[in-house]
Design a protein around this motif. Sequence first.
Motif, PDB file in Angstrom:
ATOM      1  N   VAL A   1       0.863  -1.182   0.000  1.00 30.57           N
ATOM      2  CA  VAL A   1       0.000   0.000   0.000  1.00 30.57           C
ATOM      3  C   VAL A   1       0.901   1.233   0.000  1.00 30.57           C
ATOM      4  CG1 VAL A   1      -1.852   1.245   1.179  1.00 30.57           C
ATOM      5  CG2 VAL A   1      -1.705  -1.253   1.372  1.00 30.57           C
ATOM      6  N   ALA A   2       0.737   2.078  -1.037  1.00 29.74           N
ATOM      7  CA  ALA A   2       1.575   3.271  -1.156  1.00 29.74           C
ATOM      8  C   ALA A   2       0.728   4.517  -0.955  1.00 29.74           C
ATOM      9  CB  ALA A   2       2.234   3.312  -2.540  1.00 29.74           C
ATOM     10  N   ALA A   3       1.344   5.555  -0.382  1.00 28.63           N
ATOM     11  CA  ALA A   3       0.670   6.843  -0.253  1.00 28.63           C
ATOM     12  C   ALA A   3       1.700   7.947  -0.388  1.00 28.63           C
ATOM     13  CB  ALA A   3      -0.031   6.961   1.101  1.00 28.63           C
TER      14      ALA A   3
ATOM     15  N   LYS B   1       0.189  -5.816   5.232  1.00 30.56           N
ATOM     16  CA  LYS B   1       0.891  -5.489   3.977  1.00 30.56           C
ATOM     17  C   LYS B   1       1.970  -4.435   4.247  1.00 30.56           C
ATOM     18  CE  LYS B   1      -1.918  -8.016   1.586  1.00 30.56           C
ATOM     19  NZ  LYS B   1      -1.449  -9.235   0.900  1.00 30.56           N
ATOM     20  N   PRO B   2       3.001  -4.439   3.410  1.00 30.57           N
ATOM     21  CA  PRO B   2       4.014  -3.379   3.556  1.00 30.57           C
ATOM     22  C   PRO B   2       3.435  -2.013   3.166  1.00 30.57           C
ATOM     23  CG  PRO B   2       4.773  -5.124   2.077  1.00 30.57           C
ATOM     24  CD  PRO B   2       3.327  -5.388   2.338  1.00 30.57           C
ATOM     25  N   PHE B   3       3.926  -0.968   3.839  1.00 34.57           N
ATOM     26  CA  PHE B   3       3.534   0.407   3.533  1.00 34.57           C
ATOM     27  C   PHE B   3       4.714   1.093   2.835  1.00 34.57           C
ATOM     28  CE2 PHE B   3       4.196   4.773   5.278  1.00 34.57           C
ATOM     29  CZ  PHE B   3       3.226   5.417   4.537  1.00 34.57           C
ATOM     30  N   VAL B   4       4.415   1.811   1.758  1.00 32.25           N
ATOM     31  CA  VAL B   4       5.468   2.536   1.045  1.00 32.25           C
ATOM     32  C   VAL B   4       5.103   4.014   0.997  1.00 32.25           C
ATOM     33  CG1 VAL B   4       6.857   2.699  -1.062  1.00 32.25           C
ATOM     34  CG2 VAL B   4       5.824   0.501  -0.414  1.00 32.25           C
TER      35      VAL B   4
ATOM     36  N   LEU C   1      12.175  -2.988  -5.579  1.00 34.74           N
ATOM     37  CA  LEU C   1      13.617  -2.870  -5.317  1.00 34.74           C
ATOM     38  C   LEU C   1      13.926  -3.121  -3.837  1.00 34.74           C
ATOM     39  CD1 LEU C   1      14.512   0.261  -7.501  1.00 34.74           C
ATOM     40  CD2 LEU C   1      15.121  -2.132  -7.943  1.00 34.74           C
ATOM     41  N   GLY C   2      12.890  -3.496  -3.084  1.00 31.98           N
ATOM     42  CA  GLY C   2      13.116  -3.867  -1.682  1.00 31.98           C
ATOM     43  C   GLY C   2      12.857  -2.765  -0.664  1.00 31.98           C
ATOM     44  N   HIS C   3      12.295  -1.625  -1.144  1.00 31.53           N
ATOM     45  CA  HIS C   3      12.029  -0.528  -0.199  1.00 31.53           C
ATOM     46  C   HIS C   3      10.624  -0.587   0.365  1.00 31.53           C
ATOM     47  CE1 HIS C   3      15.692   1.421  -1.480  1.00 31.53           C
ATOM     48  NE2 HIS C   3      15.279   1.422  -2.744  1.00 31.53           N
TER      49      HIS C   3
END
Length: 351
Positions: A76-78, A104-107, A321-323
């Motif tokens: 999930v990106a914001a 989930k991962p947050f970006v 890319l792993g971020h």
Amino acid sequence: MIVLGIETSCDETAAAVVDDGRHVLADVVLSQLDEHRPYGGIVPEIAARSHLEHLDQVIAEAMRRARVDFPDLAAVAATGGPGLIGGVMVGVTTAKAIAAVHGKPFVAVNHLEGHALTARLTDGLDFPYLLLLVSGGHCQLLVVEGVGRYRRLGTTIDDAAGEAFDKVAKMLDLDYPGGPAVQRAAEAGNAARFALPRPMKGRRDCDFSFSGLKTAVRMAIEGLGRAPTTEEVADLAASFQEAVADAVADRCARALDTFRAEFPHGAALVVAGGVAANRRLRERLTALAASQGVRLVAPPLALCTDNGAMIAWAGLERFRLGHSDPLDFAPRPRWPLDPAARKARGAGVKA
Ligand code: KG4
Ligand code: ZN
């Protein structure tokens, strides 16, 4: 890999779903234009409240149109900044909540990186490329070398280009937002009627300036000694638009020289941000690119102005890319793409 992207840094409440095959599965943008119009500009407090009120629905609609559920998401990106901090907080908090609930991962995405990477979503463009970012808040030329790798060649030393359009529109008593209104008025106008300056033209650096041009428009109006006629408004709009397009094309030509000296095989000039919608500017940049043997990439208008797809895509690029970012990530009102860039001079500098 499917990513949800949330954008709330300015006056658009937006959410989108993209996949790593460069498909935009859904892209929902709710504009707050009508809420800000009575004030002739964006009111941060109104923007933040409106994001809070509408974001859940906008996200639900994007997920519905994309036919995906939260468990299908890779991340999930914001937008984590830069922008109006109240709005950014709404988007970041919502994204973190979804990420936490669904594991989930947050970006956190830099809004400018969203604009910068859009050409890779729309055109599959390879690095490196030269980016002209022209919006209501920014006017910059950047070498895009990779995800998270940006080198700023130039920036505005006073107003952003879109801001100049908006202010000139106000002087001419045109609609809000000013850019599209000035473009419309200019269609019937004579661009040679008023001799306006081309700020920074010919300078060795790649910086921009618009405040002197804005003042020149004000003086031209005052010089009439009365309110301009419809014809004069059209001529002023056309003369102003031409001056901006001319000045910006000159700055891009300068930056292209620098870029190509370093990357002889760098083959593209990308234009992004709301002002990239301007037809005259696009014409000038198309001609410039053709004369220099590079490709001009201008994403479709809906992906030039603020949207969720660019945030979802930049989030996806970072995530693969792993971020990712911790849930205590703090929203950033300022977040330069190139932290090493020298400070721009002048009042009201945005970048
Ligand atoms: O990228 P954007 O939607 O929002 C941010 O500032 O991030 O850009 C909005 C700006 C406004 O200043 C608007 O007047 C300008 O883009 N704009 C235009 C045109 N369409 C939008 N400026 C000139 N010509 C246009 N056709
Ligand atoms: Zn933007």
